[in-house]
Design an enzyme around this catalytic site. Structure first.
Site, PDB file in Angstrom:
ATOM      1  N   ARG A 108       5.162  -3.602  22.166  1.00 15.24           N
ATOM      2  CA  ARG A 108       6.023  -3.223  21.091  1.00 15.24           C
ATOM      3  C   ARG A 108       6.900  -1.833  21.593  1.00 15.24           C
ATOM      4  NH1 ARG A 108       1.190  -4.050  18.575  1.00 15.24           N
ATOM      5  NH2 ARG A 108       1.193  -5.618  16.752  1.00 15.24           N
ATOM      6  N   SER A 177      -3.765   1.357  24.412  1.00 12.79           N
ATOM      7  CA  SER A 177      -5.222   1.422  23.877  1.00 12.79           C
ATOM      8  C   SER A 177      -6.031   0.847  24.893  1.00 12.79           C
ATOM      9  CB  SER A 177      -4.739   0.706  22.547  1.00 12.79           C
ATOM     10  OG  SER A 177      -3.652   1.012  21.766  1.00 12.79           O
ATOM     11  N   ASP A 230      -3.987   3.354  19.855  1.00 14.57           N
ATOM     12  CA  ASP A 230      -3.545   2.895  18.527  1.00 14.57           C
ATOM     13  C   ASP A 230      -4.100   3.627  17.472  1.00 14.57           C
ATOM     14  OD1 ASP A 230      -5.992   1.809  19.503  1.00 14.57           O
ATOM     15  OD2 ASP A 230      -5.115  -0.393  19.144  1.00 14.57           O
TER      16      ASP A 230
HETATM   17  P1  ADP Z   1      -3.327  -6.217  19.285  1.00 16.11           P
HETATM   18  O1  ADP Z   1      -4.787  -5.900  18.882  1.00 16.11           O
HETATM   19  O2  ADP Z   1      -3.026  -6.857  20.443  1.00 16.11           O
HETATM   20  O3  ADP Z   1      -2.547  -5.003  19.555  1.00 16.11           O
HETATM   21  P2  ADP Z   1      -2.930  -6.970  16.613  1.00 16.11           P
HETATM   22  O4  ADP Z   1      -3.654  -5.635  15.841  1.00 16.11           O
HETATM   23  O5  ADP Z   1      -1.562  -7.511  16.026  1.00 16.11           O
HETATM   24  O6  ADP Z   1      -2.523  -7.048  18.047  1.00 16.11           O
HETATM   25  O7  ADP Z   1      -3.858  -7.984  16.327  1.00 16.11           O
HETATM   26  C1  ADP Z   1      -3.831  -9.330  16.769  1.00 16.11           C
HETATM   27  C2  ADP Z   1      -5.190  -9.887  17.164  1.00 16.11           C
HETATM   28  O8  ADP Z   1      -5.739 -10.186  15.636  1.00 16.11           O
HETATM   29  C3  ADP Z   1      -5.150 -11.277  17.593  1.00 16.11           C
HETATM   30  O9  ADP Z   1      -5.442 -11.210  19.236  1.00 16.11           O
HETATM   31  C4  ADP Z   1      -6.223 -12.122  16.978  1.00 16.11           C
HETATM   32  O10 ADP Z   1      -7.340 -11.910  17.525  1.00 16.11           O
HETATM   33  C5  ADP Z   1      -6.495 -11.381  15.621  1.00 16.11           C
HETATM   34  N1  ADP Z   1      -5.643 -12.236  14.586  1.00 16.11           N
HETATM   35  C6  ADP Z   1      -4.246 -12.313  14.145  1.00 16.11           C
HETATM   36  N2  ADP Z   1      -3.917 -13.207  13.273  1.00 16.11           N
HETATM   37  C7  ADP Z   1      -5.001 -13.543  12.854  1.00 16.11           C
HETATM   38  C8  ADP Z   1      -5.741 -14.310  11.508  1.00 16.11           C
HETATM   39  N3  ADP Z   1      -4.737 -14.990  10.985  1.00 16.11           N
HETATM   40  N4  ADP Z   1      -7.045 -14.319  11.517  1.00 16.11           N
HETATM   41  C9  ADP Z   1      -7.929 -13.963  12.482  1.00 16.11           C
HETATM   42  N5  ADP Z   1      -7.440 -13.165  13.414  1.00 16.11           N
HETATM   43  C10 ADP Z   1      -6.400 -12.931  13.607  1.00 16.11           C
HETATM   44 MG    MG Z   2      -2.531  -3.047  18.536  1.00 15.36          MG
END
Ligand code: ADP
Ligand code: MG
Length: 509
Positions: A108, A177, A230
């Site tokens: 992002r 992170s 993060d």
């Molecule tokens: P990141 O951890 O990559 O920074 P996010 O905090 O947006 O990103 O989390 C994304 C992660 O959250 C995905 O990789 C997935 O494992 C989990 N996730 C996203 N949507 C869902 C959902 N509807 N149900 C369960 N887990 C989800």
């Molecule tokens: Mg994240």
């Protein structure tokens, strides 16, 4: 003639008997197969059980490990990393700041305008892109050139024109992170990769410097003002919005937590002087381990097959990267031990094919015929025509795996609260309190939470909140608030870039 009739009748009776016995045999086999999978489900339930007594043991273990990690370098599997972030945003921050958030599924870029009054984030623009798979295992130059290009494009779009050398320098907060050993609030080197990244030439190198060089290569005038992860960004935004926020936890692709610690409690860094008397500690709690964690053969196999065995044990039971794969492993085992899923689908052998959002979709399918479960089984795992009882079984598996994850996550959070004396027990060294005295001593305590697992997976969130109440008890639970922040990992970096470009540094005597 009569004989023929009798023979025919006898023949028919034999055939009927054969058909009946084949049918009986089939239904006996089917029942036996069903009993076998039910037994496997029961074993899974037993293996994943998290009664409140066990959760309290996890709470204690977390608090003890936190102490050990603060006492000496390598004293615990919890790294308890210093962040050199000693002041959290106050709300007085002003100006325009950029932030980059690299940490898992998405990448992002943000531009945040701060108005100088609490909660006066005038606006933020955001560009979100998935990280191309090939860059997760490429060279640092390729990865950072990709990032810097997107950053430059974003700046040009936001500032409506090509970048010129006359423009004033921009300040950037970089959220990275992965475990980083900070050398200041704006620099630090990568200890190891997690969450499927493996850009080997980066390990041991200064992360900010890699980004700063790529930014320069693109001719962009921008300074990396803070390097955080993060959790710290989430804590910064949480604290900006609500001063009672003392900790932040991420439940996304990975999981991690940070919290505000007293500088004098960070024993491994003697003589740490900060203007606030405190410092944010990045726990790297994904690596937490305790013999009290309920572990099954599926967890052991997942760990053994992973590129980082014996690492990130807590994360492998909790985070979005892994939950779906635990479920896949259970279904595979059931499919191999009985034929209730039909012939063993080759897809069941593919690691990570069942992603956690798909698992969540099955878990939360409330249609009477579980059509979503049928769809995922058919489309993703190539298990067509699963009867309703099998679809229900799959929902049960998802429930057991997610319930354990959420309850362990709750225990982890209470462990942090215990370490800082906010769990109502009087702190890790505190004695018992008289009944009724708890509420008088309790202060409102806010924990900021962020990540796709928590925000998008309702069952995970509900199980977690429920377990918090169960562990804390009805006297203390009302004082502990879990608050979701949005884009805190990025906005928090911009807030810290603002507060740290103006504030004094940390001294070590
Ligand atoms: P990141 O951890 O990559 O920074 P996010 O905090 O947006 O990103 O989390 C994304 C992660 O959250 C995905 O990789 C997935 O494992 C989990 N996730 C996203 N949507 C869902 C959902 N509807 N149900 C369960 N887990 C989800
Ligand atoms: Mg994240």
């Amino acid at each position: 003639m009569g004989k023929v009739v009798v023979a025919l009748a006898a023949g028919c009776a034999v055939a009927a008997c054969v058909v009946a016995s084949v049918m009986v045999g089939r239904s006996v086999r089917r029942r036996r197969a069903w009993r076998r999978v039910v037994r496997l489900l029961e074993e899974l339930e037993e293996g994943c059980a998290t009664p409140v007594g066990r959760l309290r043991q996890v709470v204690d273990a977390m608090a003890v490990e936190m102490h050990a990690g603060l006492a000496s370098e390598g004293g615990s599997k919890l790294k308890m990393l210093l962040t050199y972030v000693h002041e959290l945003p106050t709300g007085k921050e002003k100006g325009t700041y950029y932030a980059l958030d690299l940490g898992g599924t998405n990448f992002r870029v943000l531009r945040v305008q701060l108005g100088g009054q609490r909660s006066a984030i005038i606006g933020h623009d955001l560009d979100r892109q998935p990280i191309p798979q090939n860059l997760m295992t490429s060279t640092s130059e390729e990865l950072f050139d990709f990032i810097a290009t997107l950053l430059k494009d974003f700046v040009e779009r936001e500032e409506k024109g090509p970048i010129t050398s006359q423009q004033e320098s921009r300040e950037l907060g970089f959220t990275f992170s992965f475990p980083v050993k900070q050398t200041s609030s704006s620099s630090g080197y990568l200890i190891k990769w997690t969450k499927g990244f493996a850009v080997e030439d980066m390990v041991g190198r200064d992360v900010s410097e890699c980004l700063q060089q790529a930014i320069s290569r693109k001719g962009l005038d921008m300074r990396v003002a803070v390097l955080i992860n993060d959790t710290v960004g989430t804590l910064a935004l949480g604290h900006y919005d609500d001063e009672d926020t003392v900790a932040a936890v991420i439940f996304g692709k990975g999981t991690n937590a940070c919290y505000l610690e007293r500088a004098d409690a960070i024993i491994k860094c003697q003589g740490l002087l900060t203007t606030s008397g405190g410092m944010v500690v990045n726990m790297e709690w994904g690596n937490f381990w305790s013999s009290h964690l309920p572990r099954t053969s599926y967890d052991i196999d997942l760990d053994a097959d992973s590129p980082n065995p014996n690492d990130q044990g807590f994360e492998k039971m909790i985070s979005g990267m892994y939950l779906g794969d635990i479920v896949r492993r259970v279904i595979l085992q059931m499919s191999q031990e009985s034929d209730v899923f039909g012939p063993v689908s080759s897809k069941l052998h593919v690691p990570f094919i069942l992603r956690t959002p798909l698992m969540a979709a099955m878990h939360e399918d409330d249609s009477p015929n579980l059509t979503e479960v049928a769809r995922v089984l058919k489309d993703t795992l190539e298990i067509p025509d699963a009867p309703l009882n099998i679809r229900k079984l799959v929902v049960n598996i998802c429930d057991v795996v997610t319930c354990r994850a959420a309850r362990l996550a709750a225990a982890g959070i209470v462990g942090i609260l215990k370490k800082i004396g906010r769990d109502g027990s009087g702190g890790i060294a505190g004695g018992k309190m008289k009944v009724g005295s708890k509420s008088k001593m309790m202060r409102r305590t806010v924990v900021a939470v962020e990540g796709g697992m928590y925000t998008n997976y309702t069952m995970f969130r509900e199980y977690l909140n429920e377990a918090m109440e169960e562990i804390l008890g009805e006297d203390v639970a009302p004082y502990v608030v879990i608050k979701t922040t949005e884009d805190g990992s990025g906005i928090g970096a911009a807030l810290l870039a603002a507060s740290h470009s103006a504030s004094p540094t940390v001294d070590i005597e």
